[in-house]
Design an enzyme around this catalytic site. Structure first.
Site, mmCIF file in Angstrom:
data_model
loop_
_atom_site.group_PDB
_atom_site.id
_atom_site.type_symbol
_atom_site.label_atom_id
_atom_site.label_comp_id
_atom_site.label_asym_id
_atom_site.label_seq_id
_atom_site.Cartn_x
_atom_site.Cartn_y
_atom_site.Cartn_z
ATOM 1 N N ASP A 247 0.865 -1.180 0.000
ATOM 2 C CA ASP A 247 0.000 0.000 0.000
ATOM 3 C C ASP A 247 0.900 1.227 0.000
ATOM 4 O OD1 ASP A 247 -2.445 1.579 0.445
ATOM 5 O OD2 ASP A 247 -1.699 1.882 2.462
ATOM 6 N N GLY B 170 -2.910 9.231 -3.583
ATOM 7 C CA GLY B 170 -4.205 9.729 -4.069
ATOM 8 C C GLY B 170 -4.181 11.010 -4.862
ATOM 9 N N CYS C 115 -4.394 -1.382 -1.943
ATOM 10 C CA CYS C 115 -4.577 0.054 -2.081
ATOM 11 C C CYS C 115 -5.479 0.270 -3.290
ATOM 12 C CB CYS C 115 -3.202 0.703 -2.297
ATOM 13 S SG CYS C 115 -3.260 2.459 -2.679
ATOM 14 N N CYS D 44 -10.924 3.278 0.476
ATOM 15 C CA CYS D 44 -9.477 3.483 0.619
ATOM 16 C C CYS D 44 -9.095 2.688 1.858
ATOM 17 C CB CYS D 44 -9.187 4.969 0.803
ATOM 18 S SG CYS D 44 -7.538 5.335 1.441
ATOM 19 N N THR D 45 -8.038 1.924 1.758
ATOM 20 C CA THR D 45 -7.731 0.989 2.848
ATOM 21 C C THR D 45 -7.352 1.703 4.157
ATOM 22 O OG1 THR D 45 -5.524 0.753 1.852
ATOM 23 C CG2 THR D 45 -7.145 -0.953 1.359
HETATM 24 N N1 DGL Z 1 -4.630 3.471 0.936
HETATM 25 C C1 DGL Z 1 -4.791 4.024 -0.363
HETATM 26 C C2 DGL Z 1 -6.077 3.516 -1.033
HETATM 27 O O1 DGL Z 1 -6.625 2.502 -0.674
HETATM 28 C C3 DGL Z 1 -4.689 5.507 -0.578
HETATM 29 C C4 DGL Z 1 -3.930 6.417 0.301
HETATM 30 C C5 DGL Z 1 -3.105 7.460 -0.445
HETATM 31 O O2 DGL Z 1 -3.644 8.472 -0.931
HETATM 32 O O3 DGL Z 1 -1.911 7.218 -0.534
HETATM 33 O O4 DGL Z 1 -6.534 4.107 -1.988
#
Ligand code: DGL
Length: 254
Positions: free
Chosen positions: A10, A43, A73, A183-184
């Site tokens: 991620d 993101g 992710c 989003c995780t």
């Molecule tokens: N954890 C990521 C997701 O599931 C996004 C977080 C980020 O913006 O880096 O989309």
């Protein structure tokens, strides 16, 4: 193949929420978790930037020797799951906002999809949206603040609450029936979000579904490890901040 570990990554801490589900379902497997906290947030990056970062991680896993890669992710999946499937000859498991289960459980009211800007703008989500747009009133809501708080290890308390309230500013909560945590990172805020939004609003995420899917894929290939022995978890982080590793283990145990 069956003795090899599973690679999971991620942009930072978020994918630990998916790793938790995998560990719960398959405690006998070995996992290598790669958090790319040096390059967070994903993101707001371009597709090309994301593909470059993700391929570096993918190649790292291939060099280490893994039997499957889980892109834990939503943002990285949108940008690079197709590329991974072309480049690597092992099962690639991606994640996407759990809109399908949200529609299946829908009894009226609005569905909010919380995700990053990239996830909400990419073709992959547009396709998903197209499939379900006539079945419910679906609102796309980017929530970059929530990534920042979780990445700093904050999942409860005033700061987390403030970030959630800011995210939902301008939304009439009474009209909402469910929120998809696309989003995780957001999965770690589930309890705090529940307190703010109330019990009537269902919070839906794809963490458990991803773990089940991975288990099915490995089982079909005969690549599941022996259940007798407890597996291992190795956590790697691209950031120089050593706290990120401690934080990852804390979130894993939470
Ligand atoms: N954890 C990521 C997701 O599931 C996004 C977080 C980020 O913006 O880096 O989309």
């Amino acid at each position: 193949m069956r003795e090899l570990p599973i690679g999971i990554f991620d942009s930072g801490m978020g994918g630990i929420s998916v790793l938790k589900e995998m560990k719960k379902l398959m405690p006998y497997e070995d996992y290598i978790y790669y958090g790319d906290s040096k390059n967070i947030p994903y993101g707001i990056k371009t597709k090309e930037e994301l593909q470059k970062l993700c391929i570096q991680i993918g190649d790292y896993f291939i060099n280490r020797g893994v039997k499957s890669i889980v892109i834990a992710c939503n943002t990285a999946t949108s940008a690079s799951v197709d590329l991974f499937r072309e480049r690597y000859d092992i099962p690639i498991i991606g994640v996407e906002p759990a809109l399908k289960p949200a529609i299946e459980r829908h009894h009226g009211g609005k569905i909010i999809v919380l995700a990053t800007n990239v996830t909400l703008k990419e073709k992959k989500f547009a396709k998903l949206m197209d499939q379900y747009k006539d079945e419910a009133d679906i609102i796309k809501l980017p929530a970059p603040k929530l990534v920042t708080v979780v990445e700093n290890g904050i999942t409860k308390g005033e700061e987390a609450q403030r970030a959630i309230l800011e995210t939902f500013e301008g939304i009439d909560i009474k009209e909402v029936s469910s929120v998809v945590l696309g989003c995780t990172h957001y999965i770690f805020l589930k309890d705090t979000m529940k307190k703010i939004l109330g019990d009537e609003i269902e919070l839906i995420d794809g963490g458990e579904g991803t773990a089940i899917h991975l288990k099915n894929v490995l089982s079909e290939k005969g690549w599941l490890k022996d259940e007798e022995k407890e597996g291992t978890i190795e956590i790697i982080n691209s950031s120089d901040d050593e706290e990120k590793i401690n934080l990852s283990y804390t979130l894993l145990k939470s």
